[in-house]
Motif scaffolding. Structure first.
Motif, PDB file in Angstrom:
ATOM      1  N   ARG A 134     -21.926  -3.422  37.644  1.00  0.00           N
ATOM      2  CA  ARG A 134     -22.248  -1.996  37.676  1.00  0.00           C
ATOM      3  C   ARG A 134     -23.749  -1.818  37.844  1.00  0.00           C
ATOM      4  NH1 ARG A 134     -17.326   1.067  37.609  1.00  0.00           N
ATOM      5  NH2 ARG A 134     -15.832  -0.630  37.287  1.00  0.00           N
ATOM      6  N   PHE A 135     -24.119  -0.944  38.782  1.00  0.00           N
ATOM      7  CA  PHE A 135     -25.522  -0.601  39.030  1.00  0.00           C
ATOM      8  C   PHE A 135     -25.714   0.845  38.623  1.00  0.00           C
ATOM      9  CE2 PHE A 135     -28.964   1.206  41.423  1.00  0.00           C
ATOM     10  CZ  PHE A 135     -29.900   0.188  41.578  1.00  0.00           C
ATOM     11  N   ALA A 136     -26.739   1.120  37.810  1.00  0.00           N
ATOM     12  CA  ALA A 136     -27.011   2.490  37.384  1.00  0.00           C
ATOM     13  C   ALA A 136     -28.504   2.756  37.486  1.00  0.00           C
ATOM     14  CB  ALA A 136     -26.529   2.725  35.955  1.00  0.00           C
ATOM     15  N   GLU A 137     -28.868   3.758  38.280  1.00  0.00           N
ATOM     16  CA  GLU A 137     -30.260   4.193  38.342  1.00  0.00           C
ATOM     17  C   GLU A 137     -30.485   5.091  37.130  1.00  0.00           C
ATOM     18  OE1 GLU A 137     -33.778   6.038  38.897  1.00  0.00           O
ATOM     19  OE2 GLU A 137     -32.020   7.279  39.266  1.00  0.00           O
ATOM     20  N   VAL A 138     -31.451   4.742  36.295  1.00  0.00           N
ATOM     21  CA  VAL A 138     -31.562   5.345  34.971  1.00  0.00           C
ATOM     22  C   VAL A 138     -31.854   6.844  35.037  1.00  0.00           C
ATOM     23  CG1 VAL A 138     -32.832   5.322  32.789  1.00  0.00           C
ATOM     24  CG2 VAL A 138     -32.176   3.169  33.876  1.00  0.00           C
ATOM     25  N   THR A 139     -32.660   7.289  35.989  1.00  0.00           N
ATOM     26  CA  THR A 139     -32.934   8.720  36.092  1.00  0.00           C
ATOM     27  C   THR A 139     -31.649   9.495  36.379  1.00  0.00           C
ATOM     28  OG1 THR A 139     -35.198   8.332  36.857  1.00  0.00           O
ATOM     29  CG2 THR A 139     -34.241  10.484  37.338  1.00  0.00           C
ATOM     30  N   GLY A 175     -37.408   3.758  32.069  1.00  0.00           N
ATOM     31  CA  GLY A 175     -38.732   4.248  31.729  1.00  0.00           C
ATOM     32  C   GLY A 175     -39.321   5.194  32.747  1.00  0.00           C
ATOM     33  N   ALA A 176     -38.585   5.472  33.851  1.00  0.00           N
ATOM     34  CA  ALA A 176     -39.118   6.377  34.870  1.00  0.00           C
ATOM     35  C   ALA A 176     -39.081   7.824  34.420  1.00  0.00           C
ATOM     36  CB  ALA A 176     -38.334   6.222  36.174  1.00  0.00           C
ATOM     37  N   ARG A 177     -38.213   8.129  33.465  1.00  0.00           N
ATOM     38  CA  ARG A 177     -38.096   9.509  32.969  1.00  0.00           C
ATOM     39  C   ARG A 177     -37.838   9.477  31.473  1.00  0.00           C
ATOM     40  NH1 ARG A 177     -33.270  13.750  34.727  1.00  0.00           N
ATOM     41  NH2 ARG A 177     -33.577  15.250  33.032  1.00  0.00           N
ATOM     42  N   THR A 204     -34.947  -3.061  35.622  1.00  0.00           N
ATOM     43  CA  THR A 204     -36.149  -2.996  36.456  1.00  0.00           C
ATOM     44  C   THR A 204     -36.983  -1.808  36.001  1.00  0.00           C
ATOM     45  OG1 THR A 204     -35.473  -1.475  38.248  1.00  0.00           O
ATOM     46  CG2 THR A 204     -34.697  -3.760  38.390  1.00  0.00           C
ATOM     47  N   THR A 205     -38.287  -1.913  36.174  1.00  0.00           N
ATOM     48  CA  THR A 205     -39.189  -0.817  35.821  1.00  0.00           C
ATOM     49  C   THR A 205     -40.445  -0.890  36.664  1.00  0.00           C
ATOM     50  OG1 THR A 205     -40.441   0.233  34.034  1.00  0.00           O
ATOM     51  CG2 THR A 205     -40.229  -2.154  33.932  1.00  0.00           C
ATOM     52  N   ASN A 206     -40.987   0.273  37.021  1.00  0.00           N
ATOM     53  CA  ASN A 206     -42.264   0.336  37.737  1.00  0.00           C
ATOM     54  C   ASN A 206     -43.451   0.329  36.797  1.00  0.00           C
ATOM     55  OD1 ASN A 206     -41.077   0.416  40.247  1.00  0.00           O
ATOM     56  ND2 ASN A 206     -41.306   2.620  40.527  1.00  0.00           N
ATOM     57  N   LEU A 207     -43.190   0.307  35.505  1.00  0.00           N
ATOM     58  CA  LEU A 207     -44.283   0.332  34.539  1.00  0.00           C
ATOM     59  C   LEU A 207     -45.179  -0.882  34.724  1.00  0.00           C
ATOM     60  CD1 LEU A 207     -42.346   1.348  31.302  1.00  0.00           C
ATOM     61  CD2 LEU A 207     -43.770   2.805  32.747  1.00  0.00           C
TER      62      LEU A 207
END
Length: 260
Positions: A134-139, A175-177, A204-207
């Motif tokens: 399962r893939f979930a985009e956190v935002t 952590g994006a939102r 994954t995170t862009n932080l």
């Protein structure tokens, strides 16, 4: 008059007792995995995984590493390839062992450095092998959970159940939102549930963290995802993508003019 002719398997075409739809074909010497069944199962798993369309058909051999940050990217690709191989060759439903054979992963770094792409490739490998991915985009997940407050169509359990039970979960852009208190509690149930079940999870995170030290990383995470979730992420194996060039910018600089 009834037709007693055996009904063939809808996946491999063999009739009982040679195949009963279980994924194994009976032979005089025993049972062997049915390649047609495995192929069909893999296709269904890949469809259900929810991987981004852009990366859904990509494989490790498609990844370009001739970019600034080549050494870092090559090392991460090699590690993720081994991770995927261990997962696809492990017994179905295998979980993290005390020795950490399949630890949770945290891919960090700037946008465009390949984190989501590589996580998706691992997901594709696992899904094609027949695992529940399962893939979930956190935002998007936060927005869906927020809408549950006014929804009667589904509950938080409906949303979380497939994510908690997956053989591999990919949580993209954590952590994006900043979530509301309610959504943060629900996300904690998800992260903690995967943690307690020792289930393979890729975050994954862009932080960009102020330092590589665990203490500094932990403090930085706490300000974005909260203390409880950050505490569970401490045990992730971190792949830092800093120094890898943004491939989108590189691609844009080489894009021909529409008038060309």
């Amino acid at each position: 008059m009834t037709d007693d002719k055996p009904i063939p398997c809808g996946l491999c075409g063999a009739a009982p007792p040679a195949c009963d739809g279980s994924g194994y074909r009976r032979t005089p010497t025993g049972a062997t995995p049915c390649p047609s069944y495995r192929g069909q199962l893999g296709s269904r798993r890949l469809e259900a995984a929810g991987l981004p369309s852009r990366f859904r058909e990509m494989r490790f051999q498609d990844v370009r590493t001739d970019l600034p940050g080549k050494a870092t990217l090559e090392a991460h690709v090699a590690l993720l390839r081994r991770y995927a191989a261990k997962m696809t060759h492990a017994p179905r439903g295998a979980r993290l062992t005390p020795e950490g054979i399949l630890p949770p992963l945290l891919l960090t770094g700037p946008a465009g450095s390949g984190k989501t792409m590589l996580a998706s490739i691992v997901g594709r490998e696992a899904a094609v092998a027949g695992l529940d991915v399962r893939f979930a985009e956190v935002t998007a997940l936060i927005a869906r959970l927020t809408n549950l407050i006014d929804s009667r169509a589904e509950t938080a359990d409906d949303v979380l159940a497939p994510l908690l039970g997956a053989d591999l979960l990919i949580l993209d852009e954590i952590g994006a939102r900043r979530p509301t208190a309610y959504v943060a509690d629900v996300l904690y149930l998800l992260v903690n549930g995967r943690y307690n079940d020792m289930a393979p999870t890729i975050y994954t995170t862009n932080l960009s963290f102020p330092g590589r030290e665990d203490e500094l990383r932990g403090r930085w995470l706490e300000t974005v995802v909260g203390e409880r979730i950050a505490s569970r992420l401490h045990e992730c194996y971190v792949l830092d993508f800093r120094g890898v060039e943004d491939y989108r910018k590189r691609k844009a600089s080489r894009r021909p003019s529409p008038d060309a």
